[in-house]
Each structure stands twice: as structure tokens, then as C-alpha cells.
Design an enzyme around this catalytic site. Sequence first.
Site, short mmCIF file in Angstrom:
data_model
loop_
_atom_site.label_atom_id
_atom_site.label_comp_id
_atom_site.label_asym_id
_atom_site.label_seq_id
_atom_site.Cartn_x
_atom_site.Cartn_y
_atom_site.Cartn_z
N GLY A 1 -47.61 27.44 -33.81
CA GLY A 1 -46.92 28.33 -34.25
C GLY A 1 -45.69 27.72 -34.95
CG ASP B 1 -55.43 29.03 -32.37
OD1 ASP B 1 -54.64 28.22 -33.09
OD2 ASP B 1 -56.04 28.74 -31.35
CB CYS C 1 -55.93 26.67 -37.75
SG CYS C 1 -57.78 26.93 -38.67
CB ALA C 2 -51.33 30.33 -36.47
CB ALA C 3 -52.12 27.60 -31.56
CG ASP D 1 -52.25 22.83 -40.02
OD1 ASP D 1 -53.06 21.91 -40.28
OD2 ASP D 1 -51.38 22.67 -39.34
CG ASP E 1 -64.38 30.91 -35.92
OD1 ASP E 1 -64.08 30.12 -36.62
OD2 ASP E 1 -65.63 30.58 -35.54
CE LYS F 1 -48.00 22.66 -41.13
NZ LYS F 1 -48.51 22.10 -39.53
CB CYS G 1 -52.04 16.12 -39.15
SG CYS G 1 -53.16 16.43 -37.98
#
Length: 498
Positions: free
Chosen positions: A326, A344, A322-324, A388, A370, A328, A441
Site C-alpha cells: 500500500g 490485491d 497489485c497494491a500491497a 505494479d 486477481d 503507492k 522493480c
Amino acid sequence: MQENTRKTLGKPQKPARPDARKNAGSGVISGVRSGSGPNTSPNVRADARPPTTVPEFQTIDIKPDSLAFCLVGAAQAVSYVLEGTALPMALSRVFTQTNALPQARGAIQDIAYRTMRQVGRVDALIKVMASKTPEPALLYSLLCCSLTLLIGNEGDEQPAYEEFVVVDQAVTAATSSPHMVFAKGMVNAVLRRYLREKDELLKLVMKQPAATWNYPQWWVDQCKAAYPQDWQAILTAGNHAPPMTLRVNRRATTVAAYLELLASKQIAASQIGPSAIRLVRPMPVQHIPGFEEGMASVQDAAAQLAAPLLDVQDGMRVLDACAAPGGKTGHLLELADIELLALDSDPARLQRIHDNLARLKLFATVKEGDASRTAWWDTKPYDRILADVPCTASGVVRRHPDSRWLRRKTDAAQLAALSARILDNLWRMLKPGGKMLMVTCSIWPLESEAQAAAFVTRHGAIRLDAPGQLLPMLPTPSAANNEHDGLFYALFQKPLQN
């Protein structure tokens, strides 16, 4: 209270289905109900547009650098939000329609964000001062934006505009629009009445929790139940504009050297973390010294805790799920020479990872996939995994003030179920002895502590020391640097196999 407020707010369509804070890694809860807006993610794809009853931007004989022009643009964006569109996407649509100049775009965005932080209060004021909900939705939204400028936002040192200027330009805005010209007298009357009777009017509407706190009633109740000692401070923090915090790329420079560079440009800033610098006044990223050269990135102080917690070492194989966009990913690569895969599920958002890595002059493998499935995995286990996971973004509401009005009470449970599937799937990809960091978050326990505890029970994971729940707070005299978003961290280690 939420439903009554939403009906008054331009009479939107049915609320959008809950979606992840990021589309990344989910690929499950991303659709919308028939007749609703798109998903409510701050990063919703721009091509996922719903049918709209709000007419496109149209003005007659109005200067493109005037406050009136910006008020119409902001009202247009607010109208889209009240139909179910996330604010960044709404603004993008307005900018496309208006071809606004950069300065006007900044003002439109500022007014729209301010209004989203005051929706509960201005809605209550309009109900008191108008015999019925102003129609069309664009007129209602113009009144919301104008009243917001007259009231001001929490934390403002001074009004953004003089009162007489706001009234004059709001009337000009109504006059310039073929959709609102019939109501220019009403706009003038409502705003002037507010200025004459503001003390009495505010005293009256502030008896309503939604007007006092500028959140839906269910949000206030849920925050009070979860944090009986801190709920007021949490809600208050969410109504302030966030600070601009930078992360210094220590592969490119040092914190001390970068502070000197800022000082040489007369930019006031202070160090608030190992690599974190907070600017006294936010500014456009293109004006940040060394930004384009990769010397610094914009990242909240709480988010900067993620990469160090994983304790990455040279040569490790690391997954950022779930990187976008970017942020982190870049931080991990700044800390060590690692083999990193940034994953992502949204191909449109993968480009943002590429752009950030290119600016930082760093390299990672970037792949569409996914995180709740395994089709993208090469079956080789990872030393470290950053998860994340999708959430309601209730801890970053000050950055996405529209989300409080677009979310539903049931979203947290649905997103927690999705996040659990992602965590379970990623756990099988971790080496024995490896570490996985769960990040959200959110401030809702269902998405954070309860999720982490349930994961330990399911997998027998070893839970290592991590910050846990960080609450969004404003700085205090005793903790001037303790201003950050509301993130949650849980660090797990996979037991060694016998």
C-alpha cells in the site's frame, strides 16, 4: 556455478518455482515444486511452509542478549533460506521459535541480511578451508554468518564486532547447540585460520566471479550482457545495505517542517526529492518521529516517482492493481481527492494496506482480486491505472539479498508472460484518453523495456514520457542524492475512440 554454490550451501532441496515480487494480482505462479521451499517472494505468506530438514532453534546455557545467541538465530534463518525459504519468512520462523527480545531480533536480522550479501564469498572460503561441506546445514550456516562478520560488508565504516569477539561467540554458539557441539573445535580452527591467512585466502577465492561479486554466475553474466557499461556498478550497489528514505505526507505537514522536526530530535537527514527525505542512519520505524501519526512513510526515492507520473486529479476514478503493501496507494491519496480501488490477490496482505491507510488517515476501497482476471471489476472504466506488475525483483536485490540465490535464470521469462496477461487485462478497464503506468522493480530488459514495447505493439497505446529504466546506483560526489532502487516506468495513454 550457481548449482555448485547451492549444493554447498546446506544442500537445499530443489529450487522454488519463480514467483512474483508480490503475490498481489498474480494468483498464477505461486506454487512450489515437490520438495522445494515456498515461493521466493519477499512477501510470501507465513502459512505456506515447506517440509524442512533444519531442526528448530535449540540452545543450552546461552544468554539471550549475547552475540552467540544471535549467531545461532541468524544461522537458523540462513539454513531455512538455503532450503528455499525467503529470508523474511525464515526470520519470522526463528523469532517465533526463540521468542527473542527486540534487541536480539534486530541483531539476528542484521547478521542474516549481511550473510546473504556475502554468500558467494564465504562459501568459497569454506570450500578452501574445510575438507568437505560442514554438516549439518546449521553448522555450515554458522560458519557463513561468522565469516561474514569477520569479512564485513561493503560500505561498512567499521566492523560490526571485534574479531576476537566473533570467534569466541561463534565457538560458544556451537557449544550451546546440541546439533553443533561436536564441531566447536572445527569452528574455532576455521575462523582462526581465516584471521591468520585472510589476505592469501581472499586473494585465492576472489578469482571466482561468485566470490568477487556475491551473485550466481548466471546473474553476473546476464547483468554484463544487459548493461556492458554499468554492470559492475549495478552489482556493487546490490551488495550495499539500502538507505532509509521517507516520503513526507504533505496532507499532514511540509517537507521543511518535517526536516525541522527531525533536526529537533538530532536525526540527520536531507531532502532528495519533492517529498523524499533520506536519513543519514536508518532506524526502526517505531522511532521515526511522526510515523505512527501518519506524517511520513518509508518508501524508496525511485518508488516515489510512481504516483506523480499518473497525474491524478480530484474526482478521478483510480485503480492501484497489485497494491500491497500500500505504499503507492497512500501516495496517490496524498496527492488528490480520488476514488481509489486498491486490489490485491492475497487476503493476508490486504491487511497491510488497511493498516497503512489507517495510519495515514486516508480512505480507499480495498478488495481481494486477481489483476489478470475480471471477476472483481464492476465494469466501470478507470481514469488512471497503476500496474505494479510481478517481476523478479532484480532491481531491489539490496533490500532482498536472498533473492539472488533463490531465483533462477528462467524466472524472468515466466514472470514477463504473467505480467503481459495482467497488462492486457487492465487495459480494457481504462477509459479512452486515460493513462496506465507500468512499474517493475526489475533490471532485466525482458521484464521492462521489452515488455513495454511489446505492449505498445499489441494495443497501439500512446507511450508518454516516463523515466524508463532506473538502475540501482550508489551516490557519487557529483550526484550525492542519486541513490535509489532499480525500477522501470512506462506510461501509456489510451487513444480516444473515433
